[in-house]
Write a protein that holds these residues in place. Structure first.
Motif, short mmCIF file in Angstrom:
data_model
loop_
_atom_site.label_atom_id
_atom_site.label_comp_id
_atom_site.label_asym_id
_atom_site.label_seq_id
_atom_site.Cartn_x
_atom_site.Cartn_y
_atom_site.Cartn_z
N VAL A 89 0.81 -1.22 0.00
CA VAL A 89 0.00 0.00 0.00
C VAL A 89 0.85 1.27 0.00
CG1 VAL A 89 -1.92 -1.13 1.14
CG2 VAL A 89 -0.18 -0.02 2.53
N ASN A 90 2.16 1.13 -0.01
CA ASN A 90 3.02 2.32 0.02
C ASN A 90 3.70 2.57 -1.32
OD1 ASN A 90 4.67 0.08 0.12
ND2 ASN A 90 6.10 0.92 1.65
N ILE A 91 3.05 2.10 -2.38
CA ILE A 91 3.57 2.30 -3.75
C ILE A 91 2.53 3.07 -4.57
CG2 ILE A 91 4.31 1.19 -5.89
CD1 ILE A 91 5.24 -1.19 -4.23
N ILE A 92 2.97 4.14 -5.22
CA ILE A 92 2.12 4.84 -6.18
C ILE A 92 1.95 3.92 -7.40
CG2 ILE A 92 1.89 6.84 -7.69
CD1 ILE A 92 1.75 7.54 -4.74
N PRO A 93 0.72 3.48 -7.72
CA PRO A 93 0.55 2.51 -8.82
C PRO A 93 0.82 3.16 -10.18
CG PRO A 93 -1.59 3.21 -8.01
CD PRO A 93 -0.58 3.80 -7.08
N GLY A 94 1.59 2.44 -10.99
CA GLY A 94 1.95 2.96 -12.30
C GLY A 94 1.16 2.37 -13.45
N LYS A 95 0.26 1.46 -13.15
CA LYS A 95 -0.56 0.89 -14.21
C LYS A 95 -1.95 0.60 -13.67
CE LYS A 95 -0.75 -2.85 -17.66
NZ LYS A 95 -0.09 -4.06 -18.20
N ALA A 96 -2.96 0.83 -14.49
CA ALA A 96 -4.34 0.53 -14.11
C ALA A 96 -5.12 0.12 -15.35
CB ALA A 96 -5.01 1.74 -13.45
N THR A 97 -6.12 -0.69 -15.15
CA THR A 97 -7.03 -1.07 -16.23
C THR A 97 -8.44 -0.65 -15.84
OG1 THR A 97 -7.40 -3.28 -15.30
CG2 THR A 97 -5.62 -3.03 -16.92
N PHE A 98 -9.26 -0.35 -16.85
CA PHE A 98 -10.63 0.09 -16.57
C PHE A 98 -11.54 -0.27 -17.73
CE2 PHE A 98 -8.57 3.58 -18.80
CZ PHE A 98 -9.53 4.04 -19.69
N SER A 99 -12.84 -0.19 -17.45
CA SER A 99 -13.86 -0.41 -18.49
C SER A 99 -14.87 0.72 -18.43
CB SER A 99 -14.58 -1.74 -18.28
OG SER A 99 -13.70 -2.83 -18.39
N ILE A 100 -15.42 1.07 -19.59
CA ILE A 100 -16.45 2.10 -19.69
C ILE A 100 -17.64 1.53 -20.43
CG2 ILE A 100 -17.07 4.33 -20.72
CD1 ILE A 100 -14.19 5.22 -20.31
N ASP A 101 -18.82 1.74 -19.88
CA ASP A 101 -20.08 1.30 -20.47
C ASP A 101 -20.83 2.54 -20.95
OD1 ASP A 101 -23.07 0.92 -20.34
OD2 ASP A 101 -22.51 -1.14 -19.91
N ALA A 102 -21.07 2.64 -22.25
CA ALA A 102 -21.79 3.77 -22.84
C ALA A 102 -23.04 3.27 -23.55
CB ALA A 102 -20.90 4.53 -23.82
N ARG A 103 -24.16 3.96 -23.33
CA ARG A 103 -25.42 3.53 -23.92
C ARG A 103 -26.23 4.74 -24.39
NH1 ARG A 103 -26.43 -1.95 -22.61
NH2 ARG A 103 -24.85 -2.71 -21.15
N ALA A 104 -27.03 4.53 -25.43
CA ALA A 104 -27.94 5.57 -25.92
C ALA A 104 -29.08 4.88 -26.66
CB ALA A 104 -27.22 6.55 -26.84
#
Length: 383
Positions: A229-244
Motif C-alpha cells: 500500500v506504500n507504492i504509487i501505482p503505475g498501471k491501471a485497467t478500466f472499463s467504460i459502459d456507454a449507452r444511448a
C-alpha cells in the motif's frame, strides 16, 4: 405435436436440461449437440458450423424465407459464492421457445407457403454472434426475421406480450493507463494511475447529450495497485459502459469519451490506451413485422394480453441483422413472464408456464409473414 399438453411436457424437459447445462459465449458446443439431436429425432436436418458452435435448420422449402432467431449463451457470474456459467438472461427459455415453435412448424412443413429458417446463435452476450451468422450468409435470403426475449416484471406484467422491443445502442470500452510508479512518500516522482482514473470518471460525468434521447456513460471496472500500500501505482485497467437509445447519439457519446481520454492524458502526462470491445446497435423494428407479431399475440392469447411496444435501455445483438442487412424486416417478442429479481441477477427466475405461449406466438408470427410474402410474390407475378 398438435396436443398442447404433450408439447408443454416436452418443452418443460428441454428447458430443464438447457437451464442445468449452461455454456458461456463461443463455448456452446454441448448445447449445440443437444439441440441437433432433438431436431434430428423429429425428422429435421439441422446444419452446424465447422468453426463455431450454433446451428440452423430449415423447415419447408422454396421462397419466401422467413427467419426465427434464438440466442444460446449463458453469463459467467458469481452464484452463491462461486463463479460459474449461469442462464440469468433467459436464453435457456428463448431456445426452448424456438424449439417449441420448430416442433409446431414441423407438423405443417408440407403446407407452409415457403420456408422457415431457425437460427440458434452463439455469443449474444459478447455482441459477436449475430455478426458471425451474417458473415456466413445465413440471413441474406430472409425477408423477415423474428426473435424473443423474456422481460422483467417492472417492464411487462406476467401474461402480457409486447410486439416490439426497442433496445438501445451500447459500446463497451477497455482501457489501460500507463503511469509511473513511485514511493508513497514521494508522489511527485510518479504518475498515480488512480488519480488519472478519478479524472476520467469526473470527465465522463461532464458529457451531456440530447436530453430528448436517453443515454448514459459510466466506468464499470477499475483495477490498480498490488499488495503493497506504500507504492504509487503505475498501471491501471478500466472499463467504460456507454449507452444511448439511438445509434446517432451513441456516436456522439463515443466522441465525447475520446475527448475526455485525450484531455486527461495531457493533464497528467500519462499514456492511456482505449479500445472498443462490444458494440451493439440500436433496434430498428419494422412496422409490418410488428403488425404480424401483434396479430399473432391476439390470435394466441386474446386482445387483452397485447401490450404496447417497449423502449429498453439495454442492448441486444439481434439488431445487427437488420443493421447489416437493411432489407430484412424484423421485430422481437417481449415475453411477460414475471422475471425476478431482474435480468442478469444470479438468482433470476421467471414463470416457465409462459414458454409454450411464446412458442405458439412465434410459430403464428412466422406463418403470417410467410403467407403475406407469398401473396406479394403472386401479386408481382400477375403484374
Amino acid at each position: 405435436m398438435n396436443d398442447r399438453s404433450e408439447l408443454q411436457r416436452k418443452m418443460q424437459g428441454i428447458f430443464a436440461h438447457l437451464h442445468n447445462h449452461p455454456e458461456v459465449s463461443w463455448q456452446e458446443h454441448d448445447t449445440t449437440t443437444y439441440i441437433v439431436k432433438l431436431l434430428q429425432e423429429v425428422g429435421l436436418e439441422p446444419q452446424t458450423f465447422d468453426d463455431i458452435p450454433g446451428l440452423y435448420v430449415d423447415i419447408g422449402q422454396g421462397t419466401p424465407v422467413v427467419g426465427l432467431r434464438t440466442d444460446m449463451d449463458a453469463l459467467w457470474q458469481e452464484v452463491d459464492g462461486q463463479f460459474q456459467a449461469n442462464h440469468s438472461c433467459g436464453h435457456d427459455g428463448h431456445m426452448t421457445m424456438a424449439i417449441g415453435a420448430a416442433l409446431l412448424l414441423k407438423e405443417q412443413k408440407d403446407t407452409l407457403p415457403g420456408a422457415v429458417r431457425l437460427l440458434f446463435q452463439p455469443a449474444e452476450e459478447k455482441g459477436e454472434g449475430a455478426l458471425a451468422l451474417v458473415e456466413k450468409g445465413l440471413v441474406d435470403d430472409l425477408s423477415y426475421l423474428f426473435g424473443v426475449h423474456v422481460r422483467p416484471f417492472i417492464e411487462l406484467d406476467d401474461g402480457k406480450y409486447a410486439p416490439a422491443l426497442h433496445h438501445g445502442a451500447a459500446k463497451l470500452f477497455k482501457g489501460v493507463i500507463h503511469g509511473k510508479e513511485a514511493h508513497g512518500a514521494r508522489p511527485e516522482q510518479g504518475i498515480n494511475t488512480i488519480e488519472v482514473g478519478a479524472a476520467i470518471v469526473n470527465g465522463l460525468s461532464s458529457l451531456h447529450m440530447d436530453p430528448n434521447v436517453s443515454s448514459s456513460v459510466k466506468m464499470t471496472q477499475f483495477q490498480a495497485g498490488g499488495e503493497s500500500v506504500n507504492i504509487i501505482p503505475g498501471k491501471a485497467t478500466f472499463s467504460i459502459d456507454a449507452r444511448a437509445q439511438t445509434n446517432e447519439v451513441l456516436t456522439q457519446l463515443e466522441e465525447g469519451i475520446k475527448r475526455v481520454i485525450r484531455s486527461v492524458d495531457l493533464q497528467f502526462g500519462a499514456h492511456i490506451d482505449l479500445t472498443l470491445g462490444a458494440n451493439i446497435v440500436a433496434a430498428q423494428p419494422n412496422d409490418q413485422a410488428i403488425r404480424f407479431m401483434a396479430q399473432a399475440i391476439e390470435d394466441v392469447t386474446g386482445k387483452a394480453a397485447l401490450a404496447p411496444e417497449i423502449i429498453i435501455p439495454g442492448g441486444e445483438d439481434f439488431h445487427y441483422y437488420t443493421y447489416k442487412r437493411p432489407h430484412i424486416k424484423a421485430t422481437m417478442l417481449g415475453l411477460g413472464c414475471g422475471v425476478t429479481p431482474g435480468l442478469h441477477h444470479p438468482n433470476m427466475t421467471f414463470n416457465e408456464e409462459r414458454l409454450i405461449t411464446g412458442a405458439f406466438i412465434l410459430a403464428n408470427t412466422v406463418e403470417r409473414a410467410l403467407q403475406h410474402e407469398r401473396s406479394e410474390l403472386h401479386e408481382d407475378t400477375r403484374n
